[in-house]
Design a protein around this motif. Sequence first.
Motif, mmCIF file in Angstrom:
data_model
loop_
_atom_site.group_PDB
_atom_site.id
_atom_site.type_symbol
_atom_site.label_atom_id
_atom_site.label_comp_id
_atom_site.label_asym_id
_atom_site.label_seq_id
_atom_site.Cartn_x
_atom_site.Cartn_y
_atom_site.Cartn_z
ATOM 1 N N VAL A 1 -5.403 44.772 6.111
ATOM 2 C CA VAL A 1 -5.607 45.017 4.688
ATOM 3 C C VAL A 1 -6.719 46.049 4.478
ATOM 4 O O VAL A 1 -6.592 46.970 3.677
ATOM 5 C CB VAL A 1 -5.922 43.698 3.937
ATOM 6 C CG1 VAL A 1 -6.345 43.974 2.510
ATOM 7 C CG2 VAL A 1 -4.706 42.782 3.965
ATOM 8 N N THR A 2 -7.802 45.907 5.252
ATOM 9 C CA THR A 2 -8.913 46.858 5.159
ATOM 10 C C THR A 2 -8.444 48.275 5.470
ATOM 11 O O THR A 2 -8.769 49.222 4.763
ATOM 12 C CB THR A 2 -10.034 46.454 6.142
ATOM 13 O OG1 THR A 2 -10.279 45.071 5.972
ATOM 14 C CG2 THR A 2 -11.301 47.241 5.895
ATOM 15 N N ILE A 3 -7.667 48.406 6.537
ATOM 16 C CA ILE A 3 -7.160 49.728 6.926
ATOM 17 C C ILE A 3 -6.251 50.283 5.834
ATOM 18 O O ILE A 3 -6.335 51.450 5.460
ATOM 19 C CB ILE A 3 -6.363 49.646 8.251
ATOM 20 C CG1 ILE A 3 -7.260 49.179 9.397
ATOM 21 C CG2 ILE A 3 -5.716 50.990 8.574
ATOM 22 C CD1 ILE A 3 -8.188 50.218 9.916
ATOM 23 N N GLU A 4 -5.403 49.411 5.270
ATOM 24 C CA GLU A 4 -4.505 49.873 4.212
ATOM 25 C C GLU A 4 -5.300 50.389 3.015
ATOM 26 O O GLU A 4 -4.973 51.410 2.442
ATOM 27 C CB GLU A 4 -3.563 48.745 3.776
ATOM 28 C CG GLU A 4 -2.353 48.648 4.682
ATOM 29 C CD GLU A 4 -1.340 47.605 4.230
ATOM 30 O OE1 GLU A 4 -0.359 47.430 4.947
ATOM 31 O OE2 GLU A 4 -1.553 46.964 3.176
ATOM 32 N N LYS A 5 -6.356 49.643 2.661
ATOM 33 C CA LYS A 5 -7.192 50.058 1.530
ATOM 34 C C LYS A 5 -7.818 51.422 1.809
ATOM 35 O O LYS A 5 -7.900 52.276 0.947
ATOM 36 C CB LYS A 5 -8.284 49.017 1.259
ATOM 37 C CG LYS A 5 -7.770 47.872 0.405
ATOM 38 C CD LYS A 5 -8.906 47.019 -0.108
ATOM 39 C CE LYS A 5 -8.361 45.815 -0.867
ATOM 40 N NZ LYS A 5 -9.241 44.668 -0.802
ATOM 41 N N GLU B 1 -6.409 54.920 14.320
ATOM 42 C CA GLU B 1 -6.805 53.531 14.118
ATOM 43 C C GLU B 1 -5.666 52.764 13.430
ATOM 44 O O GLU B 1 -5.352 51.637 13.779
ATOM 45 C CB GLU B 1 -8.060 53.510 13.234
ATOM 46 C CG GLU B 1 -8.781 52.187 13.174
ATOM 47 C CD GLU B 1 -9.975 52.263 12.199
ATOM 48 O OE1 GLU B 1 -10.683 51.282 12.081
ATOM 49 O OE2 GLU B 1 -10.167 53.317 11.557
ATOM 50 N N ARG B 2 -5.037 53.453 12.458
ATOM 51 C CA ARG B 2 -3.948 52.828 11.719
ATOM 52 C C ARG B 2 -2.755 52.563 12.635
ATOM 53 O O ARG B 2 -2.123 51.509 12.575
ATOM 54 C CB ARG B 2 -3.533 53.770 10.570
ATOM 55 C CG ARG B 2 -2.606 53.103 9.617
ATOM 56 C CD ARG B 2 -2.073 54.097 8.612
ATOM 57 N NE ARG B 2 -1.244 53.424 7.635
ATOM 58 C CZ ARG B 2 -0.460 54.044 6.793
ATOM 59 N NH1 ARG B 2 -0.397 55.342 6.787
ATOM 60 N NH2 ARG B 2 0.267 53.370 5.930
ATOM 61 N N VAL B 3 -2.446 53.547 13.493
ATOM 62 C CA VAL B 3 -1.324 53.399 14.416
ATOM 63 C C VAL B 3 -1.551 52.212 15.338
ATOM 64 O O VAL B 3 -0.653 51.412 15.599
ATOM 65 C CB VAL B 3 -1.113 54.713 15.218
ATOM 66 C CG1 VAL B 3 -0.113 54.510 16.330
ATOM 67 C CG2 VAL B 3 -0.666 55.826 14.274
ATOM 68 N N THR B 4 -2.789 52.066 15.825
ATOM 69 C CA THR B 4 -3.125 50.952 16.718
ATOM 70 C C THR B 4 -2.885 49.613 16.022
ATOM 71 O O THR B 4 -2.307 48.691 16.593
ATOM 72 C CB THR B 4 -4.616 51.047 17.146
ATOM 73 O OG1 THR B 4 -4.857 52.375 17.568
ATOM 74 C CG2 THR B 4 -4.923 50.083 18.266
ATOM 75 N N ILE B 5 -3.355 49.529 14.758
ATOM 76 C CA ILE B 5 -3.177 48.297 13.997
ATOM 77 C C ILE B 5 -1.684 48.015 13.796
ATOM 78 O O ILE B 5 -1.220 46.895 13.947
ATOM 79 C CB ILE B 5 -3.874 48.396 12.616
ATOM 80 C CG1 ILE B 5 -5.376 48.591 12.770
ATOM 81 C CG2 ILE B 5 -3.579 47.164 11.769
ATOM 82 C CD1 ILE B 5 -6.142 47.352 13.118
ATOM 83 N N GLU B 6 -0.930 49.056 13.483
ATOM 84 C CA GLU B 6 0.503 48.873 13.267
ATOM 85 C C GLU B 6 1.172 48.351 14.540
ATOM 86 O O GLU B 6 2.013 47.467 14.471
ATOM 87 C CB GLU B 6 1.162 50.186 12.830
ATOM 88 C CG GLU B 6 1.031 50.419 11.323
ATOM 89 C CD GLU B 6 1.773 51.641 10.820
ATOM 90 O OE1 GLU B 6 1.643 51.932 9.636
ATOM 91 O OE2 GLU B 6 2.464 52.309 11.625
ATOM 92 N N LYS B 7 0.777 48.914 15.670
ATOM 93 C CA LYS B 7 1.352 48.465 16.947
ATOM 94 C C LYS B 7 1.040 47.004 17.195
ATOM 95 O O LYS B 7 1.864 46.234 17.670
ATOM 96 C CB LYS B 7 0.817 49.332 18.091
ATOM 97 C CG LYS B 7 1.585 50.618 18.241
ATOM 98 C CD LYS B 7 1.280 51.284 19.566
ATOM 99 C CE LYS B 7 2.024 52.615 19.656
ATOM 100 N NZ LYS B 7 1.323 53.590 20.476
ATOM 101 N N LYS B 8 -0.203 46.619 16.861
ATOM 102 C CA LYS B 8 -0.626 45.233 17.056
ATOM 103 C C LYS B 8 0.192 44.295 16.163
ATOM 104 O O LYS B 8 0.670 43.254 16.604
ATOM 105 C CB LYS B 8 -2.134 45.130 16.728
ATOM 106 C CG LYS B 8 -2.803 43.882 17.286
ATOM 107 C CD LYS B 8 -4.292 43.912 17.004
ATOM 108 C CE LYS B 8 -4.824 42.513 16.793
ATOM 109 N NZ LYS B 8 -6.144 42.525 16.158
#
Lengths: 225, 225
Positions: free
Chosen positions: A5-9, B3-10
Amino acid sequence: MSERVTIEKKVLSENDKLATQIRAQLKARQIVALNFVSSPGSGKTSLLECTLGALNQELQIGLIAGDVQTENDANRLLRAGGKMVRPIVTGGACHLDARMISRVLPELELDKIDLLFVENVGNLVCPSSYDLGEDMKVVLISTTEGDDKPLKYPGMFRRSSVMVINKIDLLGSSDFDMDRVKENARRINAGLKVFELSCRTGQGLDAWFGWIRSLAHTKKQRSKE
Amino acid sequence: MSERVTIEKKVLSENDKLATQIRAQLKARQIVALNFVSSPGSGKTSLLECTLGALNQELQIGLIAGDVQTENDANRLLRAGGKMVRPIVTGGACHLDARMISRVLPELELDKIDLLFVENVGNLVCPSSYDLGEDMKVVLISTTEGDDKPLKYPGMFRRSSVMVINKIDLLGSSDFDMDRVKENARRINAGLKVFELSCRTGQGLDAWFGWIRSLAHTKKQRSKE
């Protein structure tokens, strides 16, 4: 999931900053920008094709056509007489974002443009969250879809200024109810401006063209003042 | 953006783990699960309604109906005779994920179910990335959309096993070309099984019902062996 959620924001706030820059850039040139959104298949490209066909001689319209894959829509708009058309292939992403717009904007001759039309990826959900720097979102719905779409996808209808009900020539071929769709839409967004039309038969297009003209007219008037 | 790509993969890898658990749970009970995906308005709910109407007496069908907002689809399926229907309101999310499914699964009496139908959120992009533990994705496309949809949204057509071409009663009311849509789809996914039907007129439904029966039949035969 709070990390997500933080990253999305963060992504959205970066997007908003870029969108604000785009809006300022367009406003400085008195270009009115519309962001066309809908399900795949509601007829965004068809509406843009016939709008170009009708207004291409009197107005300078810049077009940015987004698709997940292929440049089919951009090619259709070029064939329809579009002089300034730029494709964006998102390569999997489900929406356009402000970064994509700011990358292609320098390829358009902004000083010559009266109006900018952005055709978003066909998707009633995700594009609603991404400001592209437009003046208004125009949401399309066609009479072959369900008339409860505004209730099921409220975010998009809330953030749109205009709803175009397309394919009215097919009214009666399903349970779609014109009064009900408008009532549903206005429950979500009381101020929504509505057009009913058919790109196939031409019904209702005059009112649409008139409105588009009035957007550009405002600019031309202003520049004379 | 890395960073976003990493989170998405997770997120996706967590989803895949949960989906694997769901798949094992369903397999242990020989339940075949179908994940229905399409644009909003292609007719997922209509197809499920008429399938329930035809097969409800002979098969036990569990249904999970996902929507961004409202329980309209779940209510339609209940009215169509669905005995085991659970809604999921995603509250803004553009797809169902395995976590949502695993939360409602305990509310269905799995020991009594032959087939599980999941109706995803109307969206041709995002649901393609989320495995829900299904055996197959069934993608719907209607003849009032463009016949180039498989090329423009290849991810969904690549990951689907079956394509249902719906609203064939409206063929001829647009430029939609039946041969071209199949050719486009098979360029993306040569093994795609295709049904052509109309929920409104009933055309083509027998073949569809026969296939659905065969999925459950396999289970009943196995349990006798």
